[in-house]
Design a protein around this motif. Sequence first.
Motif, PDB file in Angstrom:
ATOM      1  N   ASP A  86       0.779  -1.340  -0.086  1.00  0.00           N
ATOM      2  CA  ASP A  86      -0.018  -0.024   0.018  1.00  0.00           C
ATOM      3  C   ASP A  86       0.841   1.235   0.203  1.00  0.00           C
ATOM      4  O   ASP A  86       1.462   1.696   0.865  1.00  0.00           O
ATOM      5  CB  ASP A  86      -0.891  -0.048   1.022  1.00  0.00           C
ATOM      6  CG  ASP A  86      -1.756   1.096   1.297  1.00  0.00           C
ATOM      7  OD1 ASP A  86      -1.628   1.947   0.478  1.00  0.00           O
ATOM      8  OD2 ASP A  86      -2.803   1.195   2.440  1.00  0.00           O
ATOM      9  N   GLU A  87       0.970   1.771  -1.081  1.00  0.00           N
ATOM     10  CA  GLU A  87       1.992   3.185  -1.026  1.00  0.00           C
ATOM     11  C   GLU A  87       1.645   4.113  -0.001  1.00  0.00           C
ATOM     12  O   GLU A  87       2.544   4.690   0.216  1.00  0.00           O
ATOM     13  CB  GLU A  87       1.810   3.776  -2.686  1.00  0.00           C
ATOM     14  CG  GLU A  87       2.560   2.942  -3.662  1.00  0.00           C
ATOM     15  CD  GLU A  87       3.892   2.583  -3.573  1.00  0.00           C
ATOM     16  OE1 GLU A  87       4.543   3.886  -3.177  1.00  0.00           O
ATOM     17  OE2 GLU A  87       4.457   1.618  -3.582  1.00  0.00           O
ATOM     18  N   ALA A  88       0.221   4.529   0.198  1.00  0.00           N
ATOM     19  CA  ALA A  88       0.020   5.534   1.180  1.00  0.00           C
ATOM     20  C   ALA A  88       0.754   5.141   2.438  1.00  0.00           C
ATOM     21  O   ALA A  88       1.278   6.093   3.078  1.00  0.00           O
ATOM     22  CB  ALA A  88      -1.287   5.674   1.080  1.00  0.00           C
ATOM     23  N   ARG A  89       0.318   3.853   2.855  1.00  0.00           N
ATOM     24  CA  ARG A  89       0.682   3.502   4.097  1.00  0.00           C
ATOM     25  C   ARG A  89       2.558   3.572   4.084  1.00  0.00           C
ATOM     26  O   ARG A  89       3.070   3.510   5.075  1.00  0.00           O
ATOM     27  CB  ARG A  89       0.250   2.151   4.375  1.00  0.00           C
ATOM     28  CG  ARG A  89       0.773   1.624   5.752  1.00  0.00           C
ATOM     29  CD  ARG A  89      -0.109   0.163   6.046  1.00  0.00           C
ATOM     30  NE  ARG A  89       0.686  -0.715   7.310  1.00  0.00           N
ATOM     31  CZ  ARG A  89       0.778  -0.091   8.532  1.00  0.00           C
ATOM     32  NH1 ARG A  89       0.489   0.937   8.746  1.00  0.00           N
ATOM     33  NH2 ARG A  89       1.418  -1.074   9.310  1.00  0.00           N
ATOM     34  N   LYS A  90       3.133   2.972   2.979  1.00  0.00           N
ATOM     35  CA  LYS A  90       4.386   2.961   2.910  1.00  0.00           C
ATOM     36  C   LYS A  90       4.976   4.188   3.011  1.00  0.00           C
ATOM     37  O   LYS A  90       6.062   4.692   3.755  1.00  0.00           O
ATOM     38  CB  LYS A  90       4.900   2.594   1.524  1.00  0.00           C
ATOM     39  CG  LYS A  90       6.311   2.448   1.344  1.00  0.00           C
ATOM     40  CD  LYS A  90       6.680   2.080  -0.180  1.00  0.00           C
ATOM     41  CE  LYS A  90       8.252   1.840  -0.430  1.00  0.00           C
ATOM     42  NZ  LYS A  90       8.688   1.267  -1.890  1.00  0.00           N
TER      43      LYS A  90
END
Length: 112
Positions: A86-90
């Motif tokens: 998950d890019e946002a979480r990353k």
Amino acid sequence: MNIKKDTWQKQERAVRATQLAFDLSSEVQKHIKKQAIDDEVTPSDMIRRILGLEVKSKKTRQRLSFNLSDEELNQLGVQFGIVEPDEARKKRLIKQQVADLLIQFTEQNKQT
């Protein structure tokens, strides 16, 4: 109708404002910026204070920011061992790691 007229007049005054930019020595700029940080105001508001002009804004919470390319973001993900689909979480996890690193940097430099 009167509210719209007032709003328009305020916007017109803002458009008429004159911005001044200064090419001062780095020593002068650093001093003004440091004082602004110490007083929790923007450098612009610090200049207004120095000139004896009205400062309308409230104290500001200074923020640090910088830009990262996608490549640099991935590099930091690897550096911090963050594997997250998950890019946002990353990005949030990397942001937290960077914040922790900056805090650690500050604490180490306070002691020297």
